[in-house]
Design a protein around this motif. Structure first.
Motif, PDB file in Angstrom:
ATOM      1  N   TYR A  16       0.848  -1.194   0.000  1.00  0.00           N
ATOM      2  CA  TYR A  16       0.000   0.000   0.000  1.00  0.00           C
ATOM      3  C   TYR A  16       0.888   1.249   0.000  1.00  0.00           C
ATOM      4  O   TYR A  16       0.922   2.010   0.979  1.00  0.00           O
ATOM      5  N   HIS A  19      -0.943   4.712   0.647  1.00  0.00           N
ATOM      6  CA  HIS A  19      -1.448   4.750   2.021  1.00  0.00           C
ATOM      7  C   HIS A  19      -0.297   4.951   3.011  1.00  0.00           C
ATOM      8  O   HIS A  19      -0.424   5.695   3.995  1.00  0.00           O
ATOM      9  N   GLN A  43      -6.939   2.508  -4.583  1.00  0.00           N
ATOM     10  CA  GLN A  43      -6.692   1.238  -3.899  1.00  0.00           C
ATOM     11  C   GLN A  43      -7.237   1.280  -2.472  1.00  0.00           C
ATOM     12  O   GLN A  43      -7.136   2.297  -1.779  1.00  0.00           O
ATOM     13  N   ASP A  45      -7.129  -0.038   1.422  1.00  0.00           N
ATOM     14  CA  ASP A  45      -6.238  -0.682   2.399  1.00  0.00           C
ATOM     15  C   ASP A  45      -7.023  -1.744   3.160  1.00  0.00           C
ATOM     16  O   ASP A  45      -8.233  -1.931   2.931  1.00  0.00           O
ATOM     17  N   PHE A 344      -1.948  -1.861   8.832  1.00  0.00           N
ATOM     18  CA  PHE A 344      -1.899  -2.457   7.498  1.00  0.00           C
ATOM     19  C   PHE A 344      -1.881  -3.987   7.520  1.00  0.00           C
ATOM     20  O   PHE A 344      -1.826  -4.613   6.470  1.00  0.00           O
TER      21      PHE A 344
END
Length: 539
Positions: A16, A19, A43, A45, A344
């Motif tokens: 990511y 992010h 995208q 997460d 994450f």
């Protein structure tokens, strides 16, 4: 430094990358990464957030600015169903709210422009018609229905031209706003002309929407929100109302006595319609208040009028066929307690922890039984004629957006000559289609309808077409003068300034609720309804 090559990265910064940069507020590196265009800017997460959602929730203004400048979608919702704008409001950051609101409005215009070719083609193919849509607002709470407004939208469609007349404009300072307006959409080969005609002031605001070559900077400048618009959001709760129809089912209503039952039919404006009940319709209202000061929270929660006290009791017991569940959830958010590795990692349970301001959330779930009347022999086509118009109106009208959400369901066969659906908390809408092509009452400038000597607002009485005394409801001819600026009106370029009202779902919901409460308190207490500039329309 973070490696430039995405394939060389490991861990969250590899999976990511956008992010991860947002998390650490590295907006300069984010700019380079986005410019490279190798990573999806939308995208998600592991927590269901886009990079823009994450930047907004964390209050990282410059990261949000970078993402918005490169086309990040403001309209996306996160996993919990909150929009980017709603998350921005929860931060209480005025500059962030202003930035997001600006790009939200800009993207709405771009989306509207992009949809013009499709809409023009649908209008061109559909048969011309005139129809009236009567909106009546009701409530299961006693006395509230008496102070609800009603309105009849008059709709003319001819070729690529569309006109909609209305008298209920919206809400301003908790007051129902009335006026006599026409909205005209006139399609051309490479552009469309949109007019808002104010018959009270005899003014026409006109705008040409080109299908190509739009100046991005000009559109962004036009979308700049006023300080009043931003402050109105920061001082009002974040309210979102959603119709949950995933479990909806339709069943024919029955009639009869002593064990003999038959399927119910009713006549609606001259058409025989089958009556259906829609069960398992849930109206979910969620209210967030963590961004409000104690003073504004007190205004939201306080029961200061007789009707407010009554509504509090009504909510506890629900209404007819309504079950109300009220839950209060306070998340113990602590940004320092969550590491990037934890956030994450999709296998790590955050529990009640999250980033941003601790959420103060009230959820109200009500079950409703919607109702609709369907005519299988109706001349109008929902898909080909009416749905495109509802789609167009839904862009800037929250009420039409609610109607669109409902009619896009897999309905039983037939045209919905009448629909009754929940719109907001304690408020239902009943929409009835009638006077098709002027069959029931004369309509000026519609050939084939009974003759009429009374022109529509702003029209030239001398141009009223002569018409026969008999008419077929399956077709009509509409005078092109209906789609032109009326004679004697001042024509101004650009759209009318919309700073006085905002038809967003959350603000509209709050405005309706407060307006009903305020009007109801005057109604119950016998107070002067004209005081303090307040003039509710008691029907």
């Amino acid at each position: 430094m973070i490696p430039a090559n995405a394939s060389a990265r490991k861990g969250p910064e590899g999976k990511y990358p956008l992010h991860y940069l947002v998390w650490h507020n590295r907006h300069r590196e984010l700019e380079k990464e986005v410019r490279a265009g190798q990573v999806d800017i939308e995208q998600l997460d592991p927590r269901g957030r886009t990079p823009l959602h994450l930047a907004t929730t964390l209050g990282h203004l410059e990261c949000a600015r970078v993402l918005l400048a490169h086309g990040a979608d403001v309209g996306r919702e996160n996993r919990s169903g909150w929009t980017v704008l709603q998350e921005a409001v929860s931060t209480r950051d005025l500059e962030l709210v202003q930035l997001v609101l600006r790009y939200r409005d800009y993207q709405r215009v771009v989306k509207r422009l992009a949809g013009i070719p499709v809409l023009l083609e649908k209008l061109r193919k559909a048969q011309d018609f005139y129809v009236e849509m009567k909106w009546e607002f009701t409530s299961w709470v006693p006395l509230v229905s008496k102070i609800c407004p009603s309105d009849t939208y008059k709709v003319w469609k001819s070729g690529q031209n569309l006109r909609v007349d209305t008298t209920l404009l919206g809400f301003d300072h908790m007051t129902w706003q009335r006026g006599n307006r026409s909205f005209v959409f006139r399609g051309q080969d490479t552009s469309a002309v949109v007019m808002e005609i104010d018959h009270d002031r005899r003014v026409v605001y006109t705008e040409t929407l080109a299908l190509t070559g739009q100046d991005r900077e000009l559109l962004l400048a036009a979308a700049q929100p006023t300080e009043e618009q931003v402050l109105s959001r920061l001082t009002a709760p974040v309210v979102t109302t959603q119709l949950d129809t995933k479990n909806i089912s339709f069943e024919r209503n029955k009639t009869g006595i002593l064990g003999w039952r038959s399927e119910k039919t009713e006549m609606v404006n001259g058409y025989e319609a089958k009556v259906y009940g829609a069960s398992n319709v849930e109206l979910i209202t969620r209210t967030r208040t963590e961004h409000l000061s104690e003073q504004h929270k007190g205004k939201v929660k306080g029961c200061k009028t007789p009707l407010q006290s009554f509504l509090g009791i009504a909510e506890q017991h629900g209404g007819p066929q309504n079950g109300t569940l009220i839950t209060q959830t306070l998340s113990q958010a602590n940004p320092t307690a969550i590491t990037a590795e934890e956030y994450f990692n999709p296998n790590f349970e955050l529990g009640n922890r999250d980033m941003g301001r601790p959420m103060e959330l009230t959820t109200k779930t009500q079950k409703f039984k919607a109702k609709l009347w369907l005519c299988e022999e109706h001349p109008l086509s929902l898909c080909e004629q009416v749905a495109p118009i509802i789609d167009l109106m839904a862009v800037s009208n929250a009420l039409f957006a609610k109607l669109r959400d409902f009619i896009t369901l897999r309905l039983p066969p037939g045209f919905p000559v009448k629909i009754e659906i929940p719109i907001f908390h304690i408020l239902n809408a009943r929409i009835t289609f009638g006077n098709l092509n002027g069959c029931d009452e004369p309509v000026p400038l519609v050939r084939g309808s009974p003759s009429s000597e009374t022109p529509s607002p702003g029209s030239d009485s001398s141009s009223v077409s002569s018409s026969s005394s008999t008419t077929s409801c399956r077709g009509c001819e509409i005078s092109p003068t209906l789609f032109e600026a009326p004679r004697g009106y001042s024509v101004l370029g650009g759209q009318r300034e919309a700073a006085t009202r905002d038809d967003d779902d959350d603000l509209l919901q709050f405005a309706i609720q407060q307006s009903l409460l305020e009007a109801g308190s005057h109604h119950l207490g016998g107070a002067n309804q004209q005081q303090a500039g307040y003039s509710p329309y008691v029907l």
